[in-house]
Scaffold this motif. Structure first.
Motif, PDB file in Angstrom:
ATOM      1  N   LEU A  39      22.068   4.066 111.181  1.00 23.45           N
ATOM      2  CA  LEU A  39      21.466   3.153 111.399  1.00 23.45           C
ATOM      3  C   LEU A  39      21.310   2.124 111.980  1.00 23.45           C
ATOM      4  N   THR A  40      20.527   2.363 113.397  1.00 19.22           N
ATOM      5  CA  THR A  40      20.797   1.753 114.151  1.00 19.22           C
ATOM      6  C   THR A  40      20.118   0.429 113.593  1.00 19.22           C
ATOM      7  N   LEU A  41      20.748  -0.748 113.676  1.00 21.49           N
ATOM      8  CA  LEU A  41      20.339  -2.370 113.151  1.00 21.49           C
ATOM      9  C   LEU A  41      19.351  -3.079 114.720  1.00 21.49           C
ATOM     10  N   GLN A  42      18.840  -4.032 115.091  1.00 26.42           N
ATOM     11  CA  GLN A  42      18.167  -4.212 115.339  1.00 26.42           C
ATOM     12  C   GLN A  42      18.052  -6.114 115.454  1.00 26.42           C
ATOM     13  N   PHE A  43      18.782  -6.958 116.521  1.00 27.94           N
ATOM     14  CA  PHE A  43      18.751  -8.893 116.099  1.00 27.94           C
ATOM     15  C   PHE A  43      17.820  -9.319 116.769  1.00 27.94           C
ATOM     16  N   ARG A  44      18.056 -10.727 117.111  1.00 29.85           N
ATOM     17  CA  ARG A  44      17.732 -11.114 118.179  1.00 29.85           C
ATOM     18  C   ARG A  44      18.436 -12.273 118.153  1.00 29.85           C
ATOM     19  N   ILE A  45      18.979 -12.471 118.562  1.00 29.92           N
ATOM     20  CA  ILE A  45      20.366 -13.700 118.887  1.00 29.92           C
ATOM     21  C   ILE A  45      20.792 -14.741 120.070  1.00 29.92           C
ATOM     22  N   SER A  46      19.754 -16.021 119.727  1.00 36.62           N
ATOM     23  CA  SER A  46      20.062 -16.583 121.485  1.00 36.62           C
ATOM     24  C   SER A  46      19.122 -16.403 122.033  1.00 36.62           C
ATOM     25  N   GLY A  47      18.127 -15.662 121.333  1.00 40.13           N
ATOM     26  CA  GLY A  47      16.578 -15.464 122.493  1.00 40.13           C
ATOM     27  C   GLY A  47      16.897 -13.964 123.046  1.00 40.13           C
ATOM     28  N   ARG A  48      18.699 -13.596 122.572  1.00 37.95           N
ATOM     29  CA  ARG A  48      18.101 -12.043 123.412  1.00 37.95           C
ATOM     30  C   ARG A  48      18.230 -11.241 122.724  1.00 37.95           C
ATOM     31  N   ARG A  49      17.578  -9.961 122.298  1.00 44.44           N
ATOM     32  CA  ARG A  49      17.788  -8.950 121.599  1.00 44.44           C
ATOM     33  C   ARG A  49      18.724  -7.890 121.640  1.00 44.44           C
ATOM     34  N   TYR A  50      19.416  -7.642 120.762  1.00 44.42           N
ATOM     35  CA  TYR A  50      20.686  -6.767 120.513  1.00 44.42           C
ATOM     36  C   TYR A  50      20.738  -5.129 119.452  1.00 44.42           C
ATOM     37  N   ILE A  51      21.294  -4.275 119.677  1.00 40.82           N
ATOM     38  CA  ILE A  51      21.059  -3.357 118.601  1.00 40.82           C
ATOM     39  C   ILE A  51      22.166  -2.407 118.646  1.00 40.82           C
ATOM     40  N   ARG A  52      22.617  -2.189 117.790  1.00 41.03           N
ATOM     41  CA  ARG A  52      23.924  -1.560 117.324  1.00 41.03           C
ATOM     42  C   ARG A  52      24.627  -0.406 116.287  1.00 41.03           C
ATOM     43  N   PRO A  53      24.659   0.265 116.442  1.00 40.71           N
ATOM     44  CA  PRO A  53      24.574   1.176 115.532  1.00 40.71           C
ATOM     45  C   PRO A  53      25.403   1.321 114.544  1.00 40.71           C
ATOM     46  N   ASP A  89      18.081 -10.783 101.185  1.00 37.95           N
ATOM     47  CA  ASP A  89      16.757 -11.130 101.341  1.00 37.95           C
ATOM     48  C   ASP A  89      16.169 -10.751 102.906  1.00 37.95           C
ATOM     49  N   ASP A  90      16.910 -10.868 103.264  1.00 33.27           N
ATOM     50  CA  ASP A  90      16.442 -11.299 104.762  1.00 33.27           C
ATOM     51  C   ASP A  90      15.945 -10.266 105.358  1.00 33.27           C
ATOM     52  N   VAL A  91      15.133 -10.117 106.318  1.00 30.88           N
ATOM     53  CA  VAL A  91      14.201  -8.526 106.944  1.00 30.88           C
ATOM     54  C   VAL A  91      14.841  -8.034 107.625  1.00 30.88           C
ATOM     55  N   ILE A  92      15.036  -7.309 108.170  1.00 29.48           N
ATOM     56  CA  ILE A  92      16.216  -6.547 109.595  1.00 29.48           C
ATOM     57  C   ILE A  92      15.319  -5.144 109.611  1.00 29.48           C
ATOM     58  N   GLU A  93      14.795  -5.252 111.224  1.00 32.93           N
ATOM     59  CA  GLU A  93      14.246  -3.754 111.796  1.00 32.93           C
ATOM     60  C   GLU A  93      15.664  -2.854 111.658  1.00 32.93           C
ATOM     61  N   VAL A  94      15.358  -1.724 111.792  1.00 30.64           N
ATOM     62  CA  VAL A  94      16.076  -0.657 112.170  1.00 30.64           C
ATOM     63  C   VAL A  94      15.325   0.524 112.967  1.00 30.64           C
ATOM     64  N   GLN A  95      15.808   1.542 113.428  1.00 35.72           N
ATOM     65  CA  GLN A  95      15.315   2.605 113.535  1.00 35.72           C
ATOM     66  C   GLN A  95      15.889   3.842 113.171  1.00 35.72           C
ATOM     67  N   GLU A  96      15.288   5.106 112.962  1.00 31.85           N
ATOM     68  CA  GLU A  96      15.200   5.728 112.323  1.00 31.85           C
ATOM     69  C   GLU A  96      17.066   6.692 112.295  1.00 31.85           C
ATOM     70  N   PRO A  97      17.805   6.739 111.399  1.00 32.77           N
ATOM     71  CA  PRO A  97      18.793   8.040 111.143  1.00 32.77           C
ATOM     72  C   PRO A  97      18.860   8.956 112.072  1.00 32.77           C
ATOM     73  N   LEU A  98      20.058   8.797 113.118  1.00 36.14           N
ATOM     74  CA  LEU A  98      20.292   9.865 114.097  1.00 36.14           C
ATOM     75  C   LEU A  98      21.745   9.559 113.787  1.00 36.14           C
ATOM     76  N   GLY A  99      22.413  10.816 114.753  1.00 34.61           N
ATOM     77  CA  GLY A  99      23.732  11.026 114.493  1.00 34.61           C
ATOM     78  C   GLY A  99      24.509  12.787 113.854  1.00 34.61           C
ATOM     79  N   ASP A 100      25.316  13.514 114.641  1.00 33.75           N
ATOM     80  CA  ASP A 100      25.475  14.596 114.186  1.00 33.75           C
ATOM     81  C   ASP A 100      26.588  14.665 113.826  1.00 33.75           C
ATOM     82  N   PHE A 101      27.584  13.812 113.549  1.00 31.85           N
ATOM     83  CA  PHE A 101      28.429  14.207 112.713  1.00 31.85           C
ATOM     84  C   PHE A 101      28.585  14.121 111.712  1.00 31.85           C
TER      85      PHE A 101
END
Length: 342
Positions: A39-53, A89-101
């Motif tokens: 699952l790929t999570l998206q955050f905005r930290i110190s004004g910059r967008r970060y995306i991590r799987p 209770d934090d709300v986090i934006e995520v991208q749809e599940p991916l991966g072929d492992f």
């Protein structure tokens, strides 16, 4: 690519430096995924967008929440942010599940061996639960850690061993454990070729192998299998970083490219050693991306002119057109490179 907004229902502390975020499934349309995907999570930290799987540690149809497990990484902006800041209770934006492992059913397979080190246990844990509940295969987990206290999912693995004692074994390696009880399934040091060869001689064949850990682990497993005359067609690995060979960069130099994104042309200098995606993000252009290892197609771009070279792909991508490149692993070869992001 679909995106969702998920609420953190629970946060479980796994070890001193690892937490599991348990997301509540959407009420109307549940998110579907396969054991072993991420699952790929998206955050905005110190004004910059970060995306991590992050790999699922939950298992579909077994766990009610969508769980991802994150280990703190020294200097890791996102992993540290999650461990220190995210709360229930934090709300986090995520991208749809991916991966072929993922495990693919094969009637000829008699055993499945999972090889992991540290947080590499995460997707393996998801698949192990799935296979134990929904299959009758013999399962082996070979798991390396620094010490007993750093074992992620330690209690849950013990429960699975007791419940499925007839077909699930865990072989534990400890590289820095001081208080150590040696038995037939506990070992000092790191996972090594001698152990791999001995284990493979004792299990039912044919077998499938799933590896999630450093490049050294993957090489050890593959070299041992080859030495034993076994095919590598049944060996699968999950990679969350691109392995770069300096030899591949001999013809790569600093070059300026033109990148068209959302209707705007951007001139970007691509410094030798940095991918087009890396440089674009550094300049504040928020391109779409996910895995950053060339396994998905989220950062795909169309080359309008010039030549690019893709470096570090674990396996060839036969699904790309001749003018399509994955920007997470692409580097300009000429001075007239122009790329468009759809």
């Amino acid at each position: 690519m679909k995106s969702y907004t998920l609420k953190v229902q629970e946060i479980r502390t796994e070890t001193d430096d690892t937490v599991t975020l348990c997301f509540k499934q959407p009420g109307l349309k549940k998110i579907k995924y396969l054991a072993g995907q991420y699952l790929t999570l998206q955050f905005r930290i110190s004004g910059r967008r970060y995306i991590r799987p992050y790999s699922f540690s939950s298992t579909p149809l077994i766990d009610s929440t969508l769980d991802v497990t994150i280990k703190r990484v020294p200097g890791g902006v996102v992993s540290n942010y999650i461990n220190d800041t995210v709360k229930v209770d934090d709300v986090i934006e995520v991208q749809e599940p991916l991966g072929d492992f993922v495990f693919k059913s094969d009637e000829s397979i008699r055993s499945v061996i999972f090889w992991g080190v540290g947080s590499g246990i995460t997707p393996l844990f998801s698949m192990i639960k799935d296979l134990l509940v929904n299959n009758s295969l013999n399962i082996h987990l070979v798991y390396g850690n620094k010490s007993n206290s750093s074992v992620i999912f330690k209690e849950k693995l013990e429960e699975l061993k007791m419940t499925y004692s007839d077909r699930f074994q865990v072989h534990s390696f400890y590289s820095k454990e001081e208080f150590f009880i040696e038995d037939s399934h506990n070992y000092r040091g790191r996972i090594n070729a001698d152990f791999v060869e001995k284990l493979l001689q004792d299990i039912q064949s044919p077998s499938q192998h799933f590896i999630c850990g450093p490049i050294g682990l993957k090489n050890t497993i593959k070299e041992s299998l080859t030495k034993l005359g076994q095919s590598l067609d049944n060996v699968f690995s999950e990679d969350f970083e691109i392995v770069k060979n300096p030899e591949d960069f001999k013809d790569i130099y600093n070059r300026e490219i033109l990148l068209n994104f959302q209707g705007f042309d951007n001139k970007i200098t691509i410094n030798k050693g940095n991918s087009i995606l890396e440089e674009a993000l550094e300049t504040g252009i928020e391109l779409p991306y996910s895995c950053q290892t060339g396994n998905c197609s989220t950062c795909k771009g169309i080359v309008l002119s010039g030549e690019l070279k893709m470096i570090g792909l674990e396996k060839p991508r036969t699904d790309l057109a001749n003018n399509e490149y994955l920007l997470c692993c692409s580097y300009p070869l000429t001075d007239n490179v122009s790329i468009k992001i759809q």
